[in-house]
Scaffold this motif. Structure first.
Motif, PDB file in Angstrom:
ATOM      1  N   GLY A  13       0.849  -1.185   0.000  1.00  0.00           N
ATOM      2  CA  GLY A  13       0.000   0.000   0.000  1.00  0.00           C
ATOM      3  C   GLY A  13       0.879   1.227   0.000  1.00  0.00           C
ATOM      4  N   PRO A  14       0.413   2.320  -0.594  1.00  0.00           N
ATOM      5  CA  PRO A  14       1.226   3.529  -0.655  1.00  0.00           C
ATOM      6  C   PRO A  14       1.486   4.115   0.727  1.00  0.00           C
ATOM      7  CG  PRO A  14      -0.967   3.910  -1.556  1.00  0.00           C
ATOM      8  CD  PRO A  14      -0.893   2.462  -1.228  1.00  0.00           C
ATOM      9  N   PRO A  15       2.503   4.993   0.848  1.00  0.00           N
ATOM     10  CA  PRO A  15       2.743   5.656   2.131  1.00  0.00           C
ATOM     11  C   PRO A  15       1.495   6.410   2.566  1.00  0.00           C
ATOM     12  CG  PRO A  15       4.116   6.598   0.357  1.00  0.00           C
ATOM     13  CD  PRO A  15       3.390   5.438  -0.215  1.00  0.00           C
ATOM     14  N   GLY A  16       1.101   6.228   3.833  1.00  0.00           N
ATOM     15  CA  GLY A  16      -0.091   6.907   4.336  1.00  0.00           C
ATOM     16  C   GLY A  16      -1.374   6.126   4.131  1.00  0.00           C
ATOM     17  N   SER A  17      -1.263   4.872   3.659  1.00  0.00           N
ATOM     18  CA  SER A  17      -2.478   4.079   3.391  1.00  0.00           C
ATOM     19  C   SER A  17      -2.997   3.356   4.629  1.00  0.00           C
ATOM     20  CB  SER A  17      -2.213   3.058   2.277  1.00  0.00           C
ATOM     21  OG  SER A  17      -1.185   2.161   2.670  1.00  0.00           O
ATOM     22  N   GLY A  18      -2.258   3.447   5.743  1.00  0.00           N
ATOM     23  CA  GLY A  18      -2.700   2.765   6.966  1.00  0.00           C
ATOM     24  C   GLY A  18      -2.068   1.408   7.160  1.00  0.00           C
ATOM     25  N   LYS A  19      -0.990   1.129   6.412  1.00  0.00           N
ATOM     26  CA  LYS A  19      -0.336  -0.186   6.509  1.00  0.00           C
ATOM     27  C   LYS A  19       0.119  -0.505   7.932  1.00  0.00           C
ATOM     28  CE  LYS A  19       2.908   0.097   3.599  1.00  0.00           C
ATOM     29  NZ  LYS A  19       4.205  -0.255   3.006  1.00  0.00           N
ATOM     30  N   GLY A  20       0.693   0.510   8.612  1.00  0.00           N
ATOM     31  CA  GLY A  20       1.197   0.283   9.969  1.00  0.00           C
ATOM     32  C   GLY A  20       0.095  -0.124  10.919  1.00  0.00           C
ATOM     33  N   THR A  21      -1.036   0.571  10.838  1.00  0.00           N
ATOM     34  CA  THR A  21      -2.182   0.272  11.711  1.00  0.00           C
ATOM     35  C   THR A  21      -2.735  -1.117  11.416  1.00  0.00           C
ATOM     36  OG1 THR A  21      -2.741   2.613  11.771  1.00  0.00           O
ATOM     37  CG2 THR A  21      -4.469   1.077  12.424  1.00  0.00           C
ATOM     38  N   VAL A  22      -2.948  -1.417  10.130  1.00  0.00           N
ATOM     39  CA  VAL A  22      -3.504  -2.723   9.747  1.00  0.00           C
ATOM     40  C   VAL A  22      -2.533  -3.843  10.126  1.00  0.00           C
ATOM     41  CG1 VAL A  22      -4.190  -4.160   7.771  1.00  0.00           C
ATOM     42  CG2 VAL A  22      -4.981  -1.789   7.930  1.00  0.00           C
ATOM     43  N   SER A  23      -1.242  -3.637   9.897  1.00  0.00           N
ATOM     44  CA  SER A  23      -0.240  -4.657  10.241  1.00  0.00           C
ATOM     45  C   SER A  23      -0.250  -4.955  11.730  1.00  0.00           C
ATOM     46  CB  SER A  23       1.162  -4.199   9.832  1.00  0.00           C
ATOM     47  OG  SER A  23       1.246  -4.034   8.442  1.00  0.00           O
ATOM     48  N   GLY A  24      -0.356  -3.891  12.549  1.00  0.00           N
ATOM     49  CA  GLY A  24      -0.403  -4.072  14.000  1.00  0.00           C
ATOM     50  C   GLY A  24      -1.609  -4.899  14.415  1.00  0.00           C
ATOM     51  N   ARG A  25      -2.750  -4.625  13.771  1.00  0.00           N
ATOM     52  CA  ARG A  25      -3.976  -5.368  14.116  1.00  0.00           C
ATOM     53  C   ARG A  25      -3.883  -6.819  13.666  1.00  0.00           C
ATOM     54  NH1 ARG A  25      -8.733  -0.906  12.662  1.00  0.00           N
ATOM     55  NH2 ARG A  25      -8.039   0.671  14.157  1.00  0.00           N
ATOM     56  N   ILE A  26      -3.270  -7.048  12.519  1.00  0.00           N
ATOM     57  CA  ILE A  26      -3.099  -8.428  12.034  1.00  0.00           C
ATOM     58  C   ILE A  26      -2.212  -9.201  13.008  1.00  0.00           C
ATOM     59  CG2 ILE A  26      -2.038  -9.853  10.225  1.00  0.00           C
ATOM     60  CD1 ILE A  26      -2.996  -7.764   8.180  1.00  0.00           C
ATOM     61  N   GLY A  27      -1.128  -8.554  13.437  1.00  0.00           N
ATOM     62  CA  GLY A  27      -0.214  -9.205  14.380  1.00  0.00           C
ATOM     63  C   GLY A  27      -0.919  -9.584  15.668  1.00  0.00           C
ATOM     64  N   LYS A  28      -1.726  -8.654  16.171  1.00  0.00           N
ATOM     65  CA  LYS A  28      -2.422  -8.876  17.439  1.00  0.00           C
ATOM     66  C   LYS A  28      -3.506  -9.949  17.300  1.00  0.00           C
ATOM     67  CE  LYS A  28      -4.604  -6.206  21.136  1.00  0.00           C
ATOM     68  NZ  LYS A  28      -5.160  -4.917  21.537  1.00  0.00           N
ATOM     69  N   SER A  29      -4.253  -9.908  16.203  1.00  0.00           N
ATOM     70  CA  SER A  29      -5.404 -10.811  16.045  1.00  0.00           C
ATOM     71  C   SER A  29      -5.012 -12.209  15.565  1.00  0.00           C
ATOM     72  CB  SER A  29      -6.409 -10.225  15.045  1.00  0.00           C
ATOM     73  OG  SER A  29      -6.886  -8.987  15.503  1.00  0.00           O
ATOM     74  N   PHE A  30      -3.936 -12.290  14.784  1.00  0.00           N
ATOM     75  CA  PHE A  30      -3.627 -13.572  14.143  1.00  0.00           C
ATOM     76  C   PHE A  30      -2.240 -14.131  14.477  1.00  0.00           C
ATOM     77  CE2 PHE A  30      -6.870 -11.511  11.610  1.00  0.00           C
ATOM     78  CZ  PHE A  30      -7.792 -12.544  11.428  1.00  0.00           C
ATOM     79  N   GLY A  31      -1.485 -13.397  15.291  1.00  0.00           N
ATOM     80  CA  GLY A  31      -0.195 -13.930  15.713  1.00  0.00           C
ATOM     81  C   GLY A  31       0.883 -13.919  14.646  1.00  0.00           C
ATOM     82  N   LEU A  32       0.684 -13.117  13.589  1.00  0.00           N
ATOM     83  CA  LEU A  32       1.728 -13.020  12.561  1.00  0.00           C
ATOM     84  C   LEU A  32       2.747 -11.968  13.004  1.00  0.00           C
ATOM     85  CD1 LEU A  32      -0.491 -14.491  10.910  1.00  0.00           C
ATOM     86  CD2 LEU A  32       0.213 -13.142   8.942  1.00  0.00           C
ATOM     87  N   LYS A  33       4.018 -12.287  12.859  1.00  0.00           N
ATOM     88  CA  LYS A  33       5.067 -11.334  13.225  1.00  0.00           C
ATOM     89  C   LYS A  33       5.178 -10.282  12.121  1.00  0.00           C
ATOM     90  CE  LYS A  33       9.960 -11.020  14.443  1.00  0.00           C
ATOM     91  NZ  LYS A  33       9.730 -10.165  15.594  1.00  0.00           N
ATOM     92  N   HIS A  34       5.049  -9.008  12.503  1.00  0.00           N
ATOM     93  CA  HIS A  34       5.143  -7.911  11.537  1.00  0.00           C
ATOM     94  C   HIS A  34       6.612  -7.616  11.284  1.00  0.00           C
ATOM     95  CE1 HIS A  34       4.678  -3.342  10.669  1.00  0.00           C
ATOM     96  NE2 HIS A  34       4.659  -4.034   9.553  1.00  0.00           N
ATOM     97  N   ILE A  35       7.040  -7.804  10.040  1.00  0.00           N
ATOM     98  CA  ILE A  35       8.436  -7.564   9.683  1.00  0.00           C
ATOM     99  C   ILE A  35       8.500  -6.370   8.741  1.00  0.00           C
ATOM    100  CG2 ILE A  35      10.500  -8.545   8.606  1.00  0.00           C
ATOM    101  CD1 ILE A  35       9.264 -11.312   9.235  1.00  0.00           C
ATOM    102  N   SER A  36       9.155  -5.304   9.201  1.00  0.00           N
ATOM    103  CA  SER A  36       9.285  -4.095   8.395  1.00  0.00           C
ATOM    104  C   SER A  36      10.664  -4.068   7.741  1.00  0.00           C
ATOM    105  CB  SER A  36       9.105  -2.867   9.290  1.00  0.00           C
ATOM    106  OG  SER A  36       9.691  -1.722   8.699  1.00  0.00           O
ATOM    107  N   SER A  37      10.674  -3.937   6.419  1.00  0.00           N
ATOM    108  CA  SER A  37      11.966  -3.891   5.714  1.00  0.00           C
ATOM    109  C   SER A  37      12.785  -2.686   6.177  1.00  0.00           C
ATOM    110  CB  SER A  37      11.753  -3.843   4.200  1.00  0.00           C
ATOM    111  OG  SER A  37      11.070  -2.660   3.830  1.00  0.00           O
ATOM    112  N   GLY A  38      12.099  -1.583   6.507  1.00  0.00           N
ATOM    113  CA  GLY A  38      12.802  -0.393   6.991  1.00  0.00           C
ATOM    114  C   GLY A  38      13.514  -0.658   8.304  1.00  0.00           C
ATOM    115  N   ASP A  39      12.850  -1.403   9.202  1.00  0.00           N
ATOM    116  CA  ASP A  39      13.479  -1.747  10.492  1.00  0.00           C
ATOM    117  C   ASP A  39      14.705  -2.626  10.279  1.00  0.00           C
ATOM    118  OD1 ASP A  39      11.489  -0.339  11.750  1.00  0.00           O
ATOM    119  OD2 ASP A  39      10.373  -2.097  12.449  1.00  0.00           O
TER     120      ASP A  39
END
Length: 223
Positions: A13-39
């Motif tokens: 998704g483009p910058p500002g599309s809410g990827k960070g928020t959605v990724s956090g919710r996916i991690g919390k709800s489904f146990g997937l580890k959020h891996i950020s290429s920037g990190d």
């Protein structure tokens, strides 16, 4: 009980599309580890690894990192997580990178957040920052108590160069040009799932329902 393959996904998704928020919710709800290429990139640069130094050299010269170096960097980190279910964010950004990832892992899904550029432009250009603390305000939904001033210190807020209208437009166009072929790559493989909307809170229930259909238990079963 049948064994299930470890679930792996990419979010785009483009910058500002809410990827960070959605990724956090996916991690919390489904146990997937959020891996950020920037990190991963920042960690390697700070640790002065061989690949990190190569990447820093590219950045210092104002060049994009070559696909093969970026792919080696990300795949090296993913190999350390071989027993984890993950959601990868910020990679791949080119078809070459997508092919490298495809050779190493079979993705279960690619979640694409399709938010109108006009909405993103409004979101990003409404952001003002208190640089010393990193506090971010948004004129539309999280305004400072006193316009233009930080709530805590009363110091002036500034608009980051990344958030000026001209820069935002340029970033969005660059994203579109670079990413469309990657979306097409995943579309042709039948793993692309696009979610359209203007509000993260309205997009999220659809993402959540989709992942529940992929992971009926609402969580990750390990292989």
């Amino acid at each position: 009980m049948a064994l299930h393959r470890i679930f792996r996904a990419v979010i785009m998704g483009p910058p500002g599309s809410g990827k960070g928020t959605v990724s956090g919710r996916i991690g919390k709800s489904f146990g997937l580890k959020h891996i950020s290429s920037g990190d991963i990139l920042r960690a390697n640069i700070n640790a002065k690894t061989e690949l990190g130094l190569l990447m820093k050299s590219c950045i210092d010269q104002g060049r994009l990192a070559p696909d093969d170096i970026m792919s080696r960097l990300i795949l090296s980190d993913l190999r350390a997580l071989d027993q984890s279910a993950w959601l990868l964010d910020g990679f791949p950004r080119t078809v070459d990178q997508a092919e490298s990832l495809d050779e190493a892992y079979r993705l279960d899904t690619v979640i694409n957040l399709d938010v109108p550029f006009q909405t993103i432009q409004q979101r990003l250009t409404s952001r003002w920052t208190h640089l010393p603390s990193g506090r971010v305000y948004n004129i539309d939904f999280n305004p400072p108590k006193v316009p233009g001033l930080d709530d805590v210190t009363g110091e002036p807020l500034v608009q980051r160069d990344d958030d000026t209208p001209e820069t935002v437009t340029r970033r969005l166009k660059a994203y579109e040009t670079q990413t469309e072929p990657v979306l097409e790559f995943y579309r042709s493989k039948g793993v692309l799932q696009t979610f359209s909307g203007t509000e993260t809170n309205k997009i999220w229930p659809h993402v959540e329902a989709f992942l529940h259909s992929k992971l009926p238990s609402g969580g990750q079963k390990r292989a």
